[in-house]
Scaffold this motif. Structure first.
Motif, short mmCIF file in Angstrom:
data_model
loop_
_atom_site.label_atom_id
_atom_site.label_comp_id
_atom_site.label_asym_id
_atom_site.label_seq_id
_atom_site.Cartn_x
_atom_site.Cartn_y
_atom_site.Cartn_z
N PRO A 141 0.83 -1.20 0.00
CA PRO A 141 0.00 0.00 0.00
C PRO A 141 0.87 1.25 0.00
O PRO A 141 2.05 1.20 0.35
CB PRO A 141 -0.79 -0.13 1.30
CG PRO A 141 0.08 -0.96 2.19
CD PRO A 141 0.80 -1.92 1.28
N PRO A 142 0.30 2.37 -0.40
CA PRO A 142 1.06 3.62 -0.34
C PRO A 142 1.59 3.85 1.07
O PRO A 142 0.85 3.67 2.05
CB PRO A 142 0.02 4.68 -0.73
CG PRO A 142 -1.00 3.93 -1.53
CD PRO A 142 -1.06 2.56 -0.93
N PRO A 143 2.87 4.20 1.21
CA PRO A 143 3.44 4.34 2.55
C PRO A 143 2.84 5.51 3.32
O PRO A 143 2.54 6.55 2.75
CB PRO A 143 4.93 4.57 2.26
CG PRO A 143 4.98 5.14 0.88
CD PRO A 143 3.84 4.49 0.15
N THR A 144 2.64 5.29 4.59
CA THR A 144 2.24 6.35 5.51
C THR A 144 3.36 6.53 6.51
O THR A 144 4.20 5.63 6.69
CB THR A 144 0.95 5.98 6.27
OG1 THR A 144 1.22 4.82 7.09
CG2 THR A 144 -0.18 5.65 5.30
N PRO A 145 3.43 7.68 7.17
CA PRO A 145 4.48 7.85 8.18
C PRO A 145 4.45 6.76 9.24
O PRO A 145 5.50 6.26 9.66
CB PRO A 145 4.17 9.23 8.77
CG PRO A 145 3.48 9.96 7.66
CD PRO A 145 2.66 8.91 6.95
N GLU A 146 3.24 6.37 9.67
CA GLU A 146 3.12 5.34 10.69
C GLU A 146 3.60 3.99 10.15
O GLU A 146 4.32 3.24 10.83
CB GLU A 146 1.68 5.22 11.16
CG GLU A 146 1.14 6.45 11.88
CD GLU A 146 0.69 7.55 10.92
OE1 GLU A 146 0.71 7.31 9.69
OE2 GLU A 146 0.33 8.63 11.39
N ARG A 152 10.53 0.26 9.50
CA ARG A 152 11.91 0.57 9.91
C ARG A 152 12.20 0.03 11.30
O ARG A 152 13.30 -0.45 11.57
CB ARG A 152 12.14 2.07 9.84
CG ARG A 152 12.18 2.60 8.41
CD ARG A 152 12.12 4.11 8.35
NE ARG A 152 12.15 4.59 6.97
CZ ARG A 152 11.78 5.79 6.59
NH1 ARG A 152 11.34 6.68 7.50
NH2 ARG A 152 11.83 6.16 5.32
N GLY A 153 11.22 0.11 12.18
CA GLY A 153 11.41 -0.44 13.51
C GLY A 153 11.58 -1.94 13.48
O GLY A 153 12.42 -2.50 14.20
N ASN A 154 10.78 -2.63 12.66
CA ASN A 154 10.92 -4.08 12.52
C ASN A 154 12.27 -4.45 11.94
O ASN A 154 12.89 -5.43 12.37
CB ASN A 154 9.80 -4.63 11.64
CG ASN A 154 8.44 -4.59 12.30
OD1 ASN A 154 8.32 -4.25 13.49
ND2 ASN A 154 7.41 -4.93 11.55
N GLN A 155 12.74 -3.69 10.95
CA GLN A 155 14.05 -3.96 10.37
C GLN A 155 15.15 -3.78 11.40
O GLN A 155 16.10 -4.58 11.46
CB GLN A 155 14.28 -3.05 9.16
CG GLN A 155 13.41 -3.37 7.97
CD GLN A 155 13.53 -2.34 6.85
OE1 GLN A 155 13.94 -1.20 7.06
NE2 GLN A 155 13.16 -2.74 5.64
N ALA A 156 15.03 -2.75 12.22
CA ALA A 156 16.03 -2.51 13.27
C ALA A 156 16.00 -3.63 14.31
O ALA A 156 17.05 -4.09 14.77
CB ALA A 156 15.77 -1.15 13.94
#
Length: 237
Positions: A141-146, A152-156
Motif C-alpha cells: 500500500p502507499p506508505p504512511t508515516p506510521e 523501519r522499527g521491525n528492520q532494526a
C-alpha cells in the motif's frame, strides 16, 4: 498474547515481517487449538528489553512465559526468525514445555554452499523477487508515516536480534533436539533455498522435511491450504 482458549496449545512465532505474516496460521489453528500468537518484543512498535538481544534470549523469554502460564507439551510453530526461535526453545527446554516444533523456512544455521540471501535494506518490490513464488502477490500500500515507522522499527529489531541470520554453532546444536519436528519449505524460496531447508532438517534427528509448491519464504501466504494440511497432519500424528 492473542489467545483462543481451546486445546492443544500452539505457540505461533512470526519472522522479520511481523505478526501479520503468520496471521493465517493462527486463525486456522484457532478453530481447533488454544493459540498463542505473540508479537515478538521490538516488533510493531513494542518495546524490546536490552537483554532480549538474540534468538536464544527470546527462546528463554517465551519458555518463561509458558512456565508462568503452566503450559506443557506446546506445539511451537515458527516462520523464518520464528523458526530459529522455535528450535532454540526445543534446545533450551528442560521442563517439557515444548512438545513438538514446526519450522517454516527457518533461518539460523550456516550452510556455506547455500547462504542466506542478504535482503537488508532492499525495497519491498526487490524483496518480493526473492521471497515470493509470485511477486505480484505482495501488495504494497502507499506508505504512511506510521507504516514506514513500523517497517523501519521491525528492520532494526531484526538486525539487533538476528544479525546476519546465522549462528555458526546452531547447526551442530540441532542434533540435541528430541521432540518431533516438521520442517516445511517453500519450493521457490530465494531467501533460504530448499537445499538450505534440507540441511536444516538433516541436522535434527528424525525431522521430516516437506516442500510446499508454488510458495516462497512465506508459504502460509501463498499456498495456505498446503501449509494448513501439513500442520494439521503434524498436530494429530
Amino acid at each position: 498474547m492473542t489467545e483462543t482458549p481451546q486445546n492443544p496449545t500452539v505457540l505461533v512465532l512470526h519472522g522479520g515481517g511481523g505478526p501479520a505474516t503468520v496471521g493465517p496460521i493462527a486463525a486456522h489453528l484457532a478453530e481447533s487449538a488454544h493459540v498463542l500468537a505473540p508479537t515478538i518484543p521490538g516488533w510493531n512498535g513494542t518495546p524490546r528489553p536490552d537483554e532480549l538481544d538474540s534468538p536464544g534470549a527470546l527462546a528463554r523469554h517465551f519458555l518463561s512465559e509458558l512456565t508462568d502460564a503452566g503450559e506443557h507439551d506446546v506445539v511451537v510453530i515458527g516462520n523464518s526468525l520464528g523458526g530459529w526461535i522455535a528450535a532454540e526453545m526445543a534446545l533450551a527446554d528442560t521442563a517439557g514445555r515444548v512438545g513438538r516444533i514446526a519450522l517454516i523456512d527457518a533461518v539460523g544455521i550456516e550452510v556455506p554452499e547455500h547462504p542466506v540471501r542478504d535482503i537488508a535494506g532492499l525495497p519491498p518490490q526487490e524483496i518480493a523477487k526473492f521471497s515470493f513464488h509470485d511477486p505480484s502477490k505482495l501488495v504494497v500500500p502507499p506508505p504512511t508515516p506510521e507504516g514506514l515507522a513500523i517497517v523501519r522499527g521491525n528492520q532494526a529489531a531484526l538486525a539487533a536480534v538476528a544479525g546476519d541470520m546465522r549462528d555458526q554453532s546452531l547447526g551442530e546444536r540441532l542434533g540435541a533436539i528430541t521432540v518431533p519436528t516438521l520442517v516445511l519449505w517453500g519450493e521457490s524460496d530465494g531467501v533460504v533455498t530448499p537445499d538450505y531447508g534440507r540441511a536444516f532438517a538433516a541436522a535434527i534427528p528424525e525431522a521430516r522435511f516437506e516442500l510446499i509448491p508454488e510458495a516462497g519464504h512465506l508459504p502460509q501466504l501463498e499456498n495456505p491450504a498446503a501449509v494448513f494440511a501439513a500442520l494439521d497432519a503434524f498436530l494429530t500424528a
